[in-house]
Design an enzyme around this catalytic site. Sequence first.
Site, short mmCIF file in Angstrom:
data_model
loop_
_atom_site.label_atom_id
_atom_site.label_comp_id
_atom_site.label_asym_id
_atom_site.label_seq_id
_atom_site.Cartn_x
_atom_site.Cartn_y
_atom_site.Cartn_z
N TYR A 101 -11.73 -22.68 21.20
CA TYR A 101 -11.22 -21.86 22.31
C TYR A 101 -10.17 -20.91 21.75
O TYR A 101 -9.32 -21.30 20.95
CB TYR A 101 -10.56 -22.77 23.36
N GLU A 184 -10.26 -13.56 26.33
CA GLU A 184 -10.57 -14.97 26.08
C GLU A 184 -11.98 -15.14 25.53
O GLU A 184 -12.90 -14.46 25.96
CB GLU A 184 -10.44 -15.76 27.38
#
Length: 362
Positions: A101, A184
């Site tokens: 992530y 992101e």
Amino acid sequence: MKLLEYEAKKIFGSYGIPVPRGVLIHSPEDLESGVAESLGDGVVLKAQVDVGGRGKAGGILMADQGSLAGTARDLFGREIKGIPVREVLVEERISIEHEYYVSIAIDRSSRKALILFADSGGVEIESVARENPDALRKASVPVILHDVPAFMLRELRGDAPKEVEKVINRLYRAFCEKDALLAEINPLVSTPSGIVAADAKLIVDDNALKRQGIEQNRDLSERERVAEEHGFSYVELDGEIGVIGNGAGLTMATLDLIEFYHGKAANFLDVGGGADQERVRHAVSLVAGVSSVRVIIVNLLGGITRCDDVARGIVEAGVHQQIIVRLAGTNEDLGKEILAGKGYRMMDSMEDAVRAAVEESR
Ligand code: GDP
Ligand code: MN
């Protein structure tokens, strides 16, 4: 404004971040020309809808070339968390070895870019922070820097492949140059052929849309768009009391008082400085057009704005809801005269006006 996955991937790709090959289709028929054939046998179909957790909500389907058409029809027939599927990104299926992530967001309190990297991706970052805090690493970068300092990249990466550092730095450049509030990649994946951004998210600061060449803010409701055209600062809320004020401070104070007296505001609307009759008329009509609005409070201070103009604007709007008016300042008496005897409730103090509006909203 939130960009969709395929838009964000196009941008990330242009910054040198590896993204899967893919094509965007608008209907299952788009596949008939064979646009997806070059993607290989295994493909992934991804609904381009602006919701989190698409995977779990049924917005991501696996297929091969043989089942592709049928799977596309299936996906276009679905609603993902209530949103119909109008665009689908068909991508080569990548073979995932590990999911990471990475995100970059503006941290308003430190006025820096906050970079998060986690060894376990593909799940919501909040749950990583809760259940596996050691897997999550952070770095704060002053946005005057063109690159993330090397030591920070090393610390963020931990034991992940070295290539990750390049990806984080490229994401940082995209984040800065695209005026993003959030960039992101979840998951950023390692595959036998290297690191790939399997998903992508980019939120552009609404104040930078012009600079970014984005004509229209898709995230606005129809009413918010009209408000923007008139130059109002307008935010929709979910109560029953319509609020119109001039100046952000006075309008916020009105909202605070409504809250204090246990009422619920339907909106925030600041007509801005020097509001004339036309602007007030538009503001009242706009707020009255919301079906849940039972009562409207107009709280205006006359300075450059003249209370008689305001009063004429209110009368001209001619809306069916009760309007409670608090006018003070330039031409106050004239304004009150215009409103007198027409069924408006006039209050001298803001407290009284808000109390009356809250009562009326019940
Ligand atoms: P989200 O649910 O909206 O966050 O959608 P994502 O694009 O992140 O996809 C959700 C999950 O689907 C990922 O975490 C992956 O596990 C899986 N996934 C997506 N694309 C691929 C792919 O090409 N190959 C494989 N094996 N899994 C994928
Ligand atoms: Mn994702």
